[in-house]
Design a protein around this motif. Sequence first.
Motif, PDB file in Angstrom:
ATOM      1  N   VAL A  13     -39.040  46.193  29.921  1.00 10.07           N
ATOM      2  CA  VAL A  13     -39.593  46.769  31.368  1.00 10.07           C
ATOM      3  C   VAL A  13     -38.600  45.962  32.436  1.00 10.07           C
ATOM      4  N   ALA A  14     -37.964  46.799  33.486  1.00  7.79           N
ATOM      5  CA  ALA A  14     -37.241  46.146  34.214  1.00  7.79           C
ATOM      6  C   ALA A  14     -38.241  45.962  35.566  1.00  7.79           C
ATOM      7  N   GLY A  15     -37.790  45.250  36.572  1.00  6.50           N
ATOM      8  CA  GLY A  15     -38.683  45.244  37.893  1.00  6.50           C
ATOM      9  C   GLY A  15     -38.782  46.493  38.675  1.00  6.50           C
ATOM     10  N   GLY A  16     -40.005  47.034  39.167  1.00 10.51           N
ATOM     11  CA  GLY A  16     -39.978  48.037  39.980  1.00 10.51           C
ATOM     12  C   GLY A  16     -39.390  48.165  41.107  1.00 10.51           C
ATOM     13  N   GLY A  17     -38.809  48.905  41.832  1.00 12.87           N
ATOM     14  CA  GLY A  17     -38.560  49.189  42.940  1.00 12.87           C
ATOM     15  C   GLY A  17     -39.400  48.896  44.460  1.00 12.87           C
ATOM     16  N   GLY A  18     -39.170  48.264  45.267  1.00 14.41           N
ATOM     17  CA  GLY A  18     -40.064  48.436  46.649  1.00 14.41           C
ATOM     18  C   GLY A  18     -40.230  49.574  47.479  1.00 14.41           C
ATOM     19  N   ALA A  19     -41.295  49.926  48.172  1.00 14.56           N
ATOM     20  CA  ALA A  19     -41.414  51.188  48.924  1.00 14.56           C
ATOM     21  C   ALA A  19     -40.668  50.936  50.136  1.00 14.56           C
ATOM     22  N   GLY A  20     -40.396  52.072  50.580  1.00 13.70           N
ATOM     23  CA  GLY A  20     -39.635  52.393  51.772  1.00 13.70           C
ATOM     24  C   GLY A  20     -40.492  52.897  52.921  1.00 13.70           C
ATOM     25  N   SER A  21     -39.922  53.322  53.955  1.00 12.07           N
ATOM     26  CA  SER A  21     -40.805  53.795  55.023  1.00 12.07           C
ATOM     27  C   SER A  21     -41.313  55.505  54.757  1.00 12.07           C
ATOM     28  N   GLY A  22     -42.264  55.470  53.950  1.00  9.75           N
ATOM     29  CA  GLY A  22     -42.515  56.745  53.398  1.00  9.75           C
ATOM     30  C   GLY A  22     -42.222  56.952  51.832  1.00  9.75           C
ATOM     31  N   GLY A  23     -41.154  56.671  51.370  1.00  2.00           N
ATOM     32  CA  GLY A  23     -40.822  56.714  49.997  1.00  2.00           C
ATOM     33  C   GLY A  23     -41.393  55.791  48.998  1.00  2.00           C
ATOM     34  N   GLY A  24     -41.982  56.264  48.035  1.00  2.00           N
ATOM     35  CA  GLY A  24     -42.634  55.259  47.159  1.00  2.00           C
ATOM     36  C   GLY A  24     -41.415  54.656  46.224  1.00  2.00           C
ATOM     37  N   GLY A  25     -41.841  53.492  45.535  1.00  2.00           N
ATOM     38  CA  GLY A  25     -40.723  52.683  44.712  1.00  2.00           C
ATOM     39  C   GLY A  25     -40.752  53.200  43.491  1.00  2.00           C
ATOM     40  N   GLY A  26     -39.394  53.368  42.892  1.00  2.00           N
ATOM     41  CA  GLY A  26     -39.262  53.815  41.442  1.00  2.00           C
ATOM     42  C   GLY A  26     -39.510  52.713  40.678  1.00  2.00           C
ATOM     43  N   ALA A  27     -40.030  53.314  39.397  1.00  2.00           N
ATOM     44  CA  ALA A  27     -40.508  52.313  38.240  1.00  2.00           C
ATOM     45  C   ALA A  27     -39.382  51.704  37.856  1.00  2.00           C
ATOM     46  N   GLY A  28     -39.354  50.570  37.309  1.00  2.00           N
ATOM     47  CA  GLY A  28     -38.476  50.110  36.277  1.00  2.00           C
ATOM     48  C   GLY A  28     -38.076  50.668  35.200  1.00  2.00           C
ATOM     49  N   GLY A  29     -37.168  50.572  34.457  1.00  4.80           N
ATOM     50  CA  GLY A  29     -36.782  51.105  33.473  1.00  4.80           C
ATOM     51  C   GLY A  29     -37.609  50.898  32.342  1.00  4.80           C
ATOM     52  N   TYR A  30     -37.989  51.789  31.288  1.00  2.28           N
ATOM     53  CA  TYR A  30     -38.746  51.430  30.004  1.00  2.28           C
ATOM     54  C   TYR A  30     -37.853  51.698  28.958  1.00  2.28           C
ATOM     55  N   LYS A  31     -37.490  50.639  28.050  1.00  2.00           N
ATOM     56  CA  LYS A  31     -37.183  50.696  26.720  1.00  2.00           C
ATOM     57  C   LYS A  31     -37.804  50.188  25.760  1.00  2.00           C
ATOM     58  N   ALA A  32     -38.074  50.972  24.658  1.00  2.00           N
ATOM     59  CA  ALA A  32     -38.957  50.328  23.484  1.00  2.00           C
ATOM     60  C   ALA A  32     -38.391  50.884  22.229  1.00  2.00           C
ATOM     61  N   SER A  33     -38.520  50.300  21.118  1.00  2.00           N
ATOM     62  CA  SER A  33     -38.385  50.436  19.820  1.00  2.00           C
ATOM     63  C   SER A  33     -39.273  49.942  18.930  1.00  2.00           C
ATOM     64  N   PRO A  34     -39.526  50.744  17.852  1.00  2.00           N
ATOM     65  CA  PRO A  34     -40.595  50.172  16.735  1.00  2.00           C
ATOM     66  C   PRO A  34     -39.796  49.635  15.786  1.00  2.00           C
ATOM     67  N   SER A  35     -38.601  49.595  15.817  1.00  2.00           N
ATOM     68  CA  SER A  35     -37.422  49.172  14.574  1.00  2.00           C
ATOM     69  C   SER A  35     -36.144  48.878  14.914  1.00  2.00           C
TER      70      SER A  35
END
Length: 214
Positions: A13-35
């Motif tokens: 999981v990457a770091g999440g983005g910070g909030a701007g003036s009104g705009g919410g921060g985007g989530a960090g990228g999500y990568k997962a594998s069971p194998s």
Amino acid sequence: MVNKVMVMQYLVVAGGGGAGSGGGGGAGGYKASPSYAVTPGTSFTVIVGGGGNRSISPFAIFATAGSNSGFYNASASVWSTGGGYGGQGGNGNAGNGGSGGGAGASTGGGPYTGGTGTPGQGNNGGVGGHNYGSGAAGGGGGGAGSGGANWSGPSGPGAGGAGKTWKGLATVYCAGGNGTSTNFGNNGVGASGAANTGNGGSAGNNGVAIVTGK
């Protein structure tokens, strides 16, 4: 001679983005594998990305994106992309990332578009805009589970996109930050989540990298 192979599972999981003036921060990228197959004794370098900073004012210090997380060695690598920053007043467009930031509350023109998420890691941020004389609101930051919602009027900022869980556990990773209503004087105040989850927020949450044997 038979080469032995060990199967790992991972969450990056990457770091999440910070909030701007009104705009919410985007989530960090999500990568997962069971194998994920590796040779026993293989070593990796692990990098955990930090969260982005919120804006300080709508026209001065803009929000910043989250940093990438991953693990690597000389022959293989797995990376997740940091979350996009939330958009500002005056230049409402948001940053691209693992998930895109929500568009800011513009000072005129627009509406502005949210940032673009990385395929396989996250989703786009929501649209933000401005009604002359009645205020403005930003879009929600994108999450790993869904895109950020668009603004619906001066008092209707967009909600952040949904996150995802891992292995059926309760912790939610990579949720987008909520947009906010603003009169262009507010600092970034998008909603934050728990620490080390890669959520977008007022200050983006740090990421996490978990690599275990199966």
